[in-house]
Scaffold this active site. Sequence first.
Site, mmCIF file in Angstrom:
data_model
loop_
_atom_site.group_PDB
_atom_site.id
_atom_site.type_symbol
_atom_site.label_atom_id
_atom_site.label_comp_id
_atom_site.label_asym_id
_atom_site.label_seq_id
_atom_site.Cartn_x
_atom_site.Cartn_y
_atom_site.Cartn_z
ATOM 1 N N CYS A 68 0.818 -1.207 0.000
ATOM 2 C CA CYS A 68 0.000 0.000 0.000
ATOM 3 C C CYS A 68 0.860 1.268 0.000
ATOM 4 O O CYS A 68 0.370 2.353 -0.237
ATOM 5 C CB CYS A 68 -0.996 -0.003 1.152
ATOM 6 N N HIS B 61 18.896 1.031 -2.929
ATOM 7 C CA HIS B 61 17.453 1.145 -2.740
ATOM 8 C C HIS B 61 16.862 -0.202 -2.293
ATOM 9 O O HIS B 61 16.063 -0.257 -1.369
ATOM 10 C CB HIS B 61 16.796 1.628 -4.034
#
Lengths: 422, 266
Positions: free
Chosen positions: A50, A99
Amino acid sequence: MALFVAGLSHRNAPVELREQLAVDEDKLRELLRDVAATGVVREALILSTCNRVEVYAIADVPGEARTATFRQLCRHRGVEPASVETVLYTHADGEAVRHTFRVASSLDSMMIGEPQILGQVKDAFALAQSCETVGPALHTLFTQAFTVAKKVRTETEIARHAVSVSFAAVELAKKIFAGLDGKAVLLVGAGKMSELAARHLIEQGAFPLYVANRTWARAQELARALAGTAVPFDELATALATVDIVITSTGAPEPVIRREFVQPLVHSRRGRPLFFIDIAVPRDVEDSVNTLDGVYCYDIDDLKQVVDANIRERLREAHRAEALVEREVAKFLARLGDVEVIPTIVSLRERLEIIRSGEVKRTLARLPGATPETREAIEALSAAIVNKILHAPITKLRESSRAGSPRSWLELVHELFGLGRK
Amino acid sequence: MHQTLLTLAIIGYVAATGLALTYLVQRDELLHRLASLATLAAWVLHTGALIARAIELGRPPLASLPEAVSVAVWVVVLLEMWLERRYGLQVLGAFVLPVALAFSLQSTPMRPLIEPALSGAWVWVHIGLALVGIAAFVFNFAGALMYLLQERQLRAKRPGALYYTLPALATLDRLTYRTLALGFPFLTTGLLLGVIWAGAAWGSVFTFDPLALSSYVAWAVYAATLAGRAAGGWHGRRAAYFAIVGFVALVLTLGAGLLFPGKHAG
């Protein structure tokens, strides 16, 4: 061939866009297969939570692959590609490795240190594996990311301290009582948050549990739900004498726990501390109770203050975690690079050694009268020349691999030294 | 040889103390590791110094008070390392090492050896028992100090660095109680032996000796705390305050023995 990550997250994209793009598991399989079918990526993994939608991929032409992948994604979700293009970020090579490690270690999460993300990354990895879009490169990257995430979790305290009020209360109880095994809990009044705190305490071993409520039926109901005992509200003072932790959350306009109830207990408890968790507003426990010897009282604001301190604590630890990730990225890149160029370096050395030892043998055959000193000198001379010649190409290979672009150099070295097909 | 090793050990203890105290505030794992290393290195040097001293003297280095204090420090540091590892009490060093350091600084100026006035097996037992007692009370003091600091944090409701690093109140209260219960019998027997021996050797139990006198005070404070705990249900803050008062008396005892002329000095 290069690694890239492209996507959007809570950092740059509004929730409306994120929820539009979020993909459930079945759709994800379909999407991965479609992306693989376009042939622009060699390996791909899609992470959809989400808070983020990201593609991790290996492609020959990353820019093209990125565009194609997100066009597929937008088509699947019925989103206008233009609206996505503007917020998309891309990380390549070393940046992409960093990342990946940061996301898996929960350093890029909305609440730093939250534990769900690692599981989500693992699920995404398993799903991509089952779709056979994970190759050796992503496999190496993600297995290392899981190791790094675990390291961050154990070596720093980014996930250690509670960031919710009910867990903060449990942590405080532990700071007072050490273990919560066998600590008796009294719930005064019933509310969602106090019930949650009680459940956390029970999970940590607190027992038995008493429930007091002005409405007897409600007390009984809650006691049943939590496997506790209901006590009549007017016997509160008696109950107070035996319990260790009291959670109050009544709707009473005046404090229900007064100093004069608690004061006589201090002596009879013979040093056992008493901890009040007062979640009610207006408060249920009189302020001055906190000053009694061995009695600690935290109201909702105090608990929030503890939560704030815990969040600061996590951010502090995040600095250490970032440094750890940084070291791991450097190590990973160095290893990855070397892995790629080492076979070439080895065959280069072998090739020149064959030439060198062959020539030395022939020369020595023509010098039958040579003393052992001369022979040794010829050996040393030839070895030194070979090493000097090899120094520059090997250094260049290592450098290029660390910079992430060894491919053209590898080809060049193979070509120049006639090493045969790689 | 012995003096050089001891000096090096003390430098090590200074470094370890500094690192342990910095760790308490900074909470960097690396600092803790460095502090542990420095502690271990200093302790090894200290062991060497004590062995060298024993060889030099041809007897255990326990006959004079500075010697006994040095051995007490050695025991305390050993226990500190063990307890820290055993109970995961990473902050213990920050509270115990300063005390150990202060003691070992006291014990450095080893006076030229005077043939000890004391002799006989009783004396060794007296010194040995008092030594274990003192070691226990160093931890009693550290526990009490940690308890009071953590208590303050919990009452102020503003978690600071110490809230995170210090253990739970119950753990600390147990630590002070246990060390008291452990140290007290040793101190008592040590003192009794001293009294009996003093009666025999010095002719009177109440000859003026600063160490003997202030050790009675320390004993009385500890006796009161133990009685209060066992019978009066004392706990937490009050017990902690008493532990600190008792320890101050004990430090004065040793200070008196080290600094003032008396029958223990030398």
